[in-house]
Design a protein around this motif. Structure first.
Motif, PDB file in Angstrom:
ATOM      1  N   SER A   6      44.149   1.553 -12.584  1.00  0.00           N
ATOM      2  CA  SER A   6      44.831   1.568 -11.285  1.00  0.00           C
ATOM      3  C   SER A   6      44.405   0.364 -10.440  1.00  0.00           C
ATOM      4  CB  SER A   6      44.559   2.873 -10.549  1.00  0.00           C
ATOM      5  OG  SER A   6      43.181   3.013 -10.408  1.00  0.00           O
ATOM      6  N   PHE A   7      45.335  -0.064  -9.587  1.00  0.00           N
ATOM      7  CA  PHE A   7      45.063  -1.190  -8.679  1.00  0.00           C
ATOM      8  C   PHE A   7      45.972  -1.016  -7.475  1.00  0.00           C
ATOM      9  CE2 PHE A   7      48.024  -2.515 -12.037  1.00  0.00           C
ATOM     10  CZ  PHE A   7      49.167  -2.752 -11.295  1.00  0.00           C
ATOM     11  N   GLY A  44      41.951  -5.138 -21.179  1.00  0.00           N
ATOM     12  CA  GLY A  44      40.616  -4.968 -20.596  1.00  0.00           C
ATOM     13  C   GLY A  44      39.910  -6.298 -20.377  1.00  0.00           C
ATOM     14  N   LEU A  45      40.678  -7.397 -20.355  1.00  0.00           N
ATOM     15  CA  LEU A  45      40.049  -8.704 -20.161  1.00  0.00           C
ATOM     16  C   LEU A  45      39.710  -8.939 -18.692  1.00  0.00           C
ATOM     17  CD1 LEU A  45      42.322 -10.740 -22.594  1.00  0.00           C
ATOM     18  CD2 LEU A  45      39.964 -10.013 -22.959  1.00  0.00           C
ATOM     19  N   LEU A  46      40.401  -8.244 -17.817  1.00  0.00           N
ATOM     20  CA  LEU A  46      40.078  -8.278 -16.391  1.00  0.00           C
ATOM     21  C   LEU A  46      40.601  -6.991 -15.763  1.00  0.00           C
ATOM     22  CD1 LEU A  46      42.345 -10.924 -14.580  1.00  0.00           C
ATOM     23  CD2 LEU A  46      42.828  -9.991 -16.808  1.00  0.00           C
ATOM     24  N   ALA A  47      40.033  -6.642 -14.604  1.00  0.00           N
ATOM     25  CA  ALA A  47      40.453  -5.397 -13.937  1.00  0.00           C
ATOM     26  C   ALA A  47      40.451  -5.615 -12.426  1.00  0.00           C
ATOM     27  CB  ALA A  47      39.510  -4.257 -14.325  1.00  0.00           C
ATOM     28  N   PRO A  48      41.387  -6.427 -11.922  1.00  0.00           N
ATOM     29  CA  PRO A  48      41.384  -6.677 -10.471  1.00  0.00           C
ATOM     30  C   PRO A  48      41.754  -5.412  -9.704  1.00  0.00           C
ATOM     31  CG  PRO A  48      43.255  -7.773 -11.542  1.00  0.00           C
ATOM     32  CD  PRO A  48      42.458  -7.133 -12.628  1.00  0.00           C
ATOM     33  N   PRO A  49      40.998  -5.079  -8.647  1.00  0.00           N
ATOM     34  CA  PRO A  49      41.328  -3.870  -7.872  1.00  0.00           C
ATOM     35  C   PRO A  49      42.590  -4.055  -7.027  1.00  0.00           C
ATOM     36  CG  PRO A  49      39.443  -5.014  -6.917  1.00  0.00           C
ATOM     37  CD  PRO A  49      39.775  -5.741  -8.170  1.00  0.00           C
TER      38      PRO A  49
END
Ligand SMILES: Cc1cc2nc3c(=O)[nH]c(=O)nc-3n(C[C@H](O)[C@H](O)[C@H](O)COP(=O)(O)OP(=O)(O)OC[C@H]3O[C@@H](n4cnc5c(N)ncnc54)[C@H](O)[C@@H]3O)c2cc1C
Ligand code: SF4
Length: 325
Positions: A6-7, A44-49
């Motif tokens: 989620s973001f 899953g290389l990045l997870a910006p909120p």
């Protein structure tokens, strides 16, 4: 690929508003077409909120071409660049490069800005979380060793965008907006030779536009080698801009992509300016192109293949362009 985490999604309506949102949410990312960013988040290389959606910023879609220059907002889609008669006429390398990106459905949403700000790629990095965990990750994400070159202290992931080399050959300038205002940078200074951080874009800046000079007498073209002809990143790509004066070459710029961590202009081409395009000139040009080619084991095809195919691609494209003049 796993599901999206989620973001929060934010919708600025101006470029300056988007920069303010970026500064207020330091771990956020811009999303344009999302065709590179979303697969990377899923892996899953990045997870910006926070994602800052540039789709509502009209000024980023501005598009103008006159006799001396063209200016394209970062939000212009690749499909519109590839189909515009003025781009096809005055800047064919740009139209051909845009048309060479991914497949038709990608190009209708994929943007110029997203293409130029593409993350670098590697067969050990662009994989699912489970794959990377099973292979002990790598230095670019969550690991401490480079799988392509285990003794290396740096990452060799390859820049694999198609449009950047065309803009390098066309001598473009990028416009970057940050909290201090607008700055202009020749596109040749926009890329760094580092698979981890390949852009000279500050963390609080966005790419707003690209300006390209249009000069009489120059022609240009782009071509690439890829595994699947209909949809694939370049294993090697070449863009050429040249000016022919009768039997003599009076201007030449050649740029490569896919074969090192940044798209790069071949240097020392001045040696062939003012000369005929004979075998000696081709040999010299191939030598200059070969110097830009530093592939590592980052793709499914071998390093020797990419090293050999790049100068051959350059030679064939140059021959074609020369003969069409
Ligand atoms: C199956 C497949 C095949 C593909 N084949 C190719 C190919 O052949 N050639 C190729 O070049 N690409 C290819 N791509 C990658 C991608 O589709 C394109 O590069 C596309 O142009 C990316 O643009 P976008 O607008 O979708 O970028 P996004 O995914 O929205 O963004 C990409 C990156 O740029 C950043 N960004 C976006 N806009 C800005 C801005 N204005 N300022 C600063 N940062 C910004 C984002 O934060 C993100 O980090 C492929 C992708 C897929 C899924
Ligand atoms: S070049 Fe090395 S560090 Fe960089 S992504 Fe590939 S394996 Fe990882």
């Amino acid at each position: 690929m796993s599901s999206l985490p989620s973001f929060r999604l934010m919708h600025p309506t101006s470029a300056s508003g988007a920069v303010v949102m970026l500064c207020e949410n330091p771990a956020s990312r811009f999303i344009a077409g999302g065709t590179d960013l979303l697969p990377n988040i899923r892996r899953g290389l990045l997870a910006p909120p926070v994602l800052i959606d540039l789709g509502s910023v009209d000024e980023l879609r501005e598009f103008s071409v006159d006799a001396n220059r063209a200016r394209f907002g970062a939000g212009v889609t690749l499909a519109s660049l590839a189909a515009d008669p003025r781009v096809l006429q005055s800047l064919p390398a740009l139209a051909q490069a845009a048309l060479a990106v991914a497949g038709p459905t990608h190009r209708t949403v994929a943007t110029l800005g997203g293409n130029l700000c593409l993350d670098t790629r590697c067969q050990y990095y662009n994989q699912s979380e489970a794959w990377r965990e099973g292979n002990e990750y790598c230095m670019k994400c969550a690991g401490d060793t480079c799988r392509a070159a285990p003794k290396s202290a740096r990452c060799f992931a390859a820049f694999s965008g198609d449009v950047a080399p065309a803009l390098l050959a066309l001598d473009a300038t990028v416009e970057l907006l940050g909290p201090q205002g607008l700055r202009r940078l020749p596109i040749r200074d926009f890329y760094c030779d580092d698979g981890m951080v390949s852009l000279a874009l500050a963390t609080d800046e966005m790419l707003v536009a690209v300006e390209v000079p249009i000069s009489d007498g120059w022609s240009s073209a782009y071509d690439k080698v890829r595994v699947r002809g209909a949809i694939d990143f370049p294993l090697a790509g070449i863009a050429i801009a040249l000016r022919r004066d009768g039997e003599v070459l009076s201007g030449l710029r050649i740029a490569c992509t896919g074969v090192s961590s940044r798209p790069e202009l071949a240097d020392s081409l001045d040696e062939v300016i003012g000369k005929r395009l004979d075998d000696a000139a081709f040999t010299m040009i191939e030598k200059c192109v070969r110097r830009c080619v530093q592939p590592m084991e980052t793709t499914v095809v071998s390093v020797p293949y990419r090293r050999r195919v790049t100068p051959v691609l350059a030679r064939r494209l140059l021959q074609r362009l020369w003969e069409s003049e």
